[in-house]
Design a protein around this motif. Structure first.
Motif, PDB file in Angstrom:
ATOM      1  N   CYS A   3       0.837  -1.207   0.000  1.00 47.17           N
ATOM      2  CA  CYS A   3       0.000   0.000   0.000  1.00 47.17           C
ATOM      3  C   CYS A   3       0.868   1.252   0.000  1.00 47.17           C
ATOM      4  O   CYS A   3       0.566   2.219  -0.712  1.00 47.17           O
ATOM      5  CB  CYS A   3      -0.945  -0.005   1.200  1.00 47.17           C
ATOM      6  SG  CYS A   3      -2.103  -1.392   1.159  1.00 47.17           S
ATOM      7  N   GLU A   4       1.963   1.237   0.774  1.00 48.38           N
ATOM      8  CA  GLU A   4       2.876   2.374   0.765  1.00 48.38           C
ATOM      9  C   GLU A   4       3.535   2.521  -0.606  1.00 48.38           C
ATOM     10  O   GLU A   4       3.736   3.635  -1.089  1.00 48.38           O
ATOM     11  CB  GLU A   4       3.956   2.238   1.849  1.00 48.38           C
ATOM     12  CG  GLU A   4       3.439   2.418   3.254  1.00 48.38           C
ATOM     13  CD  GLU A   4       3.185   1.088   3.956  1.00 48.38           C
ATOM     14  OE1 GLU A   4       3.558   0.022   3.402  1.00 48.38           O
ATOM     15  OE2 GLU A   4       2.606   1.104   5.041  1.00 48.38           O
ATOM     16  N   TYR A   9       3.905   5.356  -5.683  1.00 45.14           N
ATOM     17  CA  TYR A   9       3.713   5.297  -7.144  1.00 45.14           C
ATOM     18  C   TYR A   9       2.824   6.451  -7.601  1.00 45.14           C
ATOM     19  O   TYR A   9       3.166   7.169  -8.549  1.00 45.14           O
ATOM     20  CB  TYR A   9       3.113   3.930  -7.485  1.00 45.14           C
ATOM     21  CG  TYR A   9       2.523   3.794  -8.865  1.00 45.14           C
ATOM     22  CD1 TYR A   9       3.334   3.590  -9.981  1.00 45.14           C
ATOM     23  CD2 TYR A   9       1.141   3.812  -9.061  1.00 45.14           C
ATOM     24  CE1 TYR A   9       2.789   3.423 -11.251  1.00 45.14           C
ATOM     25  CE2 TYR A   9       0.588   3.646 -10.318  1.00 45.14           C
ATOM     26  CZ  TYR A   9       1.416   3.455 -11.402  1.00 45.14           C
ATOM     27  OH  TYR A   9       0.878   3.296 -12.657  1.00 45.14           O
ATOM     28  N   LEU A  10       1.685   6.644  -6.939  1.00 42.40           N
ATOM     29  CA  LEU A  10       0.806   7.748  -7.313  1.00 42.40           C
ATOM     30  C   LEU A  10       1.455   9.103  -7.030  1.00 42.40           C
ATOM     31  O   LEU A  10       1.328  10.035  -7.826  1.00 42.40           O
ATOM     32  CB  LEU A  10      -0.538   7.649  -6.578  1.00 42.40           C
ATOM     33  CG  LEU A  10      -1.485   6.554  -7.045  1.00 42.40           C
ATOM     34  CD1 LEU A  10      -2.776   6.597  -6.220  1.00 42.40           C
ATOM     35  CD2 LEU A  10      -1.797   6.653  -8.522  1.00 42.40           C
ATOM     36  N   GLY A  11       2.153   9.214  -5.901  1.00 38.65           N
ATOM     37  CA  GLY A  11       2.857  10.456  -5.580  1.00 38.65           C
ATOM     38  C   GLY A  11       3.886  10.808  -6.627  1.00 38.65           C
ATOM     39  O   GLY A  11       4.014  11.975  -7.026  1.00 38.65           O
ATOM     40  N   ASN A  12       4.612   9.805  -7.117  1.00 39.34           N
ATOM     41  CA  ASN A  12       5.619  10.029  -8.156  1.00 39.34           C
ATOM     42  C   ASN A  12       5.001  10.407  -9.493  1.00 39.34           C
ATOM     43  O   ASN A  12       5.676  10.957 -10.363  1.00 39.34           O
ATOM     44  CB  ASN A  12       6.504   8.796  -8.322  1.00 39.34           C
ATOM     45  CG  ASN A  12       7.424   8.591  -7.139  1.00 39.34           C
ATOM     46  OD1 ASN A  12       7.757   9.537  -6.421  1.00 39.34           O
ATOM     47  ND2 ASN A  12       7.817   7.350  -6.898  1.00 39.34           N
ATOM     48  N   SER A  40      -9.753  -5.027  -2.242  1.00 39.44           N
ATOM     49  CA  SER A  40      -8.312  -5.250  -2.288  1.00 39.44           C
ATOM     50  C   SER A  40      -7.758  -4.813  -0.939  1.00 39.44           C
ATOM     51  O   SER A  40      -8.518  -4.619   0.008  1.00 39.44           O
ATOM     52  CB  SER A  40      -7.690  -4.459  -3.437  1.00 39.44           C
ATOM     53  OG  SER A  40      -6.307  -4.737  -3.560  1.00 39.44           O
ATOM     54  N   CYS A  41      -6.467  -4.614  -0.875  1.00 35.12           N
ATOM     55  CA  CYS A  41      -5.831  -4.281   0.398  1.00 35.12           C
ATOM     56  C   CYS A  41      -5.920  -2.800   0.750  1.00 35.12           C
ATOM     57  O   CYS A  41      -5.615  -2.417   1.871  1.00 35.12           O
ATOM     58  CB  CYS A  41      -4.371  -4.715   0.390  1.00 35.12           C
ATOM     59  SG  CYS A  41      -3.402  -3.934  -0.925  1.00 35.12           S
ATOM     60  N   HIS A  42      -6.315  -1.956  -0.201  1.00 35.87           N
ATOM     61  CA  HIS A  42      -6.466  -0.539   0.116  1.00 35.87           C
ATOM     62  C   HIS A  42      -7.540   0.096  -0.761  1.00 35.87           C
ATOM     63  O   HIS A  42      -7.883  -0.416  -1.820  1.00 35.87           O
ATOM     64  CB  HIS A  42      -5.141   0.226  -0.011  1.00 35.87           C
ATOM     65  CG  HIS A  42      -4.536   0.173  -1.371  1.00 35.87           C
ATOM     66  ND1 HIS A  42      -3.625  -0.776  -1.726  1.00 35.87           N
ATOM     67  CD2 HIS A  42      -4.717   0.959  -2.440  1.00 35.87           C
ATOM     68  CE1 HIS A  42      -3.265  -0.577  -2.982  1.00 35.87           C
ATOM     69  NE2 HIS A  42      -3.919   0.462  -3.442  1.00 35.87           N
ATOM     70  N   THR A  43      -8.061   1.188  -0.250  1.00 36.51           N
ATOM     71  CA  THR A  43      -9.098   1.953  -0.932  1.00 36.51           C
ATOM     72  C   THR A  43      -8.635   3.402  -0.983  1.00 36.51           C
ATOM     73  O   THR A  43      -8.206   3.953   0.023  1.00 36.51           O
ATOM     74  CB  THR A  43     -10.441   1.832  -0.172  1.00 36.51           C
ATOM     75  OG1 THR A  43     -10.828   0.457  -0.171  1.00 36.51           O
ATOM     76  CG2 THR A  43     -11.515   2.670  -0.811  1.00 36.51           C
ATOM     77  N   THR A  44      -8.728   3.997  -2.161  1.00 36.34           N
ATOM     78  CA  THR A  44      -8.259   5.357  -2.383  1.00 36.34           C
ATOM     79  C   THR A  44      -9.439   6.241  -2.783  1.00 36.34           C
ATOM     80  O   THR A  44     -10.264   5.838  -3.595  1.00 36.34           O
ATOM     81  CB  THR A  44      -7.207   5.363  -3.522  1.00 36.34           C
ATOM     82  OG1 THR A  44      -6.185   4.406  -3.225  1.00 36.34           O
ATOM     83  CG2 THR A  44      -6.590   6.730  -3.702  1.00 36.34           C
ATOM     84  N   LEU A  45      -9.499   7.422  -2.210  1.00 34.80           N
ATOM     85  CA  LEU A  45     -10.501   8.402  -2.608  1.00 34.80           C
ATOM     86  C   LEU A  45      -9.798   9.455  -3.446  1.00 34.80           C
ATOM     87  O   LEU A  45      -8.852  10.092  -2.987  1.00 34.80           O
ATOM     88  CB  LEU A  45     -11.151   9.038  -1.383  1.00 34.80           C
ATOM     89  CG  LEU A  45     -11.765   8.052  -0.383  1.00 34.80           C
ATOM     90  CD1 LEU A  45     -12.314   8.798   0.820  1.00 34.80           C
ATOM     91  CD2 LEU A  45     -12.828   7.197  -1.038  1.00 34.80           C
ATOM     92  N   ILE A  46     -10.249   9.592  -4.696  1.00 40.81           N
ATOM     93  CA  ILE A  46      -9.642  10.548  -5.617  1.00 40.81           C
ATOM     94  C   ILE A  46     -10.772  11.359  -6.230  1.00 40.81           C
ATOM     95  O   ILE A  46     -11.591  10.816  -6.978  1.00 40.81           O
ATOM     96  CB  ILE A  46      -8.817   9.852  -6.715  1.00 40.81           C
ATOM     97  CG1 ILE A  46      -7.704   9.002  -6.113  1.00 40.81           C
ATOM     98  CG2 ILE A  46      -8.244  10.877  -7.687  1.00 40.81           C
ATOM     99  CD1 ILE A  46      -6.890   8.226  -7.127  1.00 40.81           C
TER     100      ILE A  46
END
Length: 106
Positions: A3-4, A9-12, A40-46
């Motif tokens: 997850c980190e 990856y998204l930060g880059n 999955s192992c993480h959920t992202t709010l965008i």
């Protein structure tokens, strides 16, 4: 760990990422109406969207660019070779909407 790596990856790729740890992913996914089979192992709010799992950034960009009338997208599970996951990609990633329909493949 993965997850980190996905957050990095998204930060880059230019996204402003804030990581919030939780011990109850099931509750978070229920809050955002993510069915267990699509989790999955993480959920992202965008923006106004929920992005679940290791969705490749070009697909996140497509979502934000096209702004479809959906709640979000998911790459269920933790497929090898997806952003943040070790191993080689063995087949196309099938990214689904949170209703379970195919959004796109990558």
């Amino acid at each position: 760990m993965c997850c980190e790596q996905y957050a990095d990856y998204l930060g880059n790729k230019g996204y402003d990422v804030e990581v919030l740890d939780t011990d109850d992913m099931a509750a978070l996914n229920r809050k955002h109406d993510v069915e267990p089979a699509l989790s999955s192992c993480h959920t992202t709010l965008i923006g106004d969207y929920v992005v679940v799992g290791h969705v490749p950034e070009p697909i996140v960009a497509k979502l934000l660019r096209e702004k479809p009338d959906i709640r979000g997208i998911t790459l269920p599970g933790m497929p090898s070779g997806s952003p943040g996951m070790p191993g080689k990609k063995s087949e196309p990633f099938v990214i689904k909407t949170l209703d379970g329909d195919v959004y796109t493949t990558y």
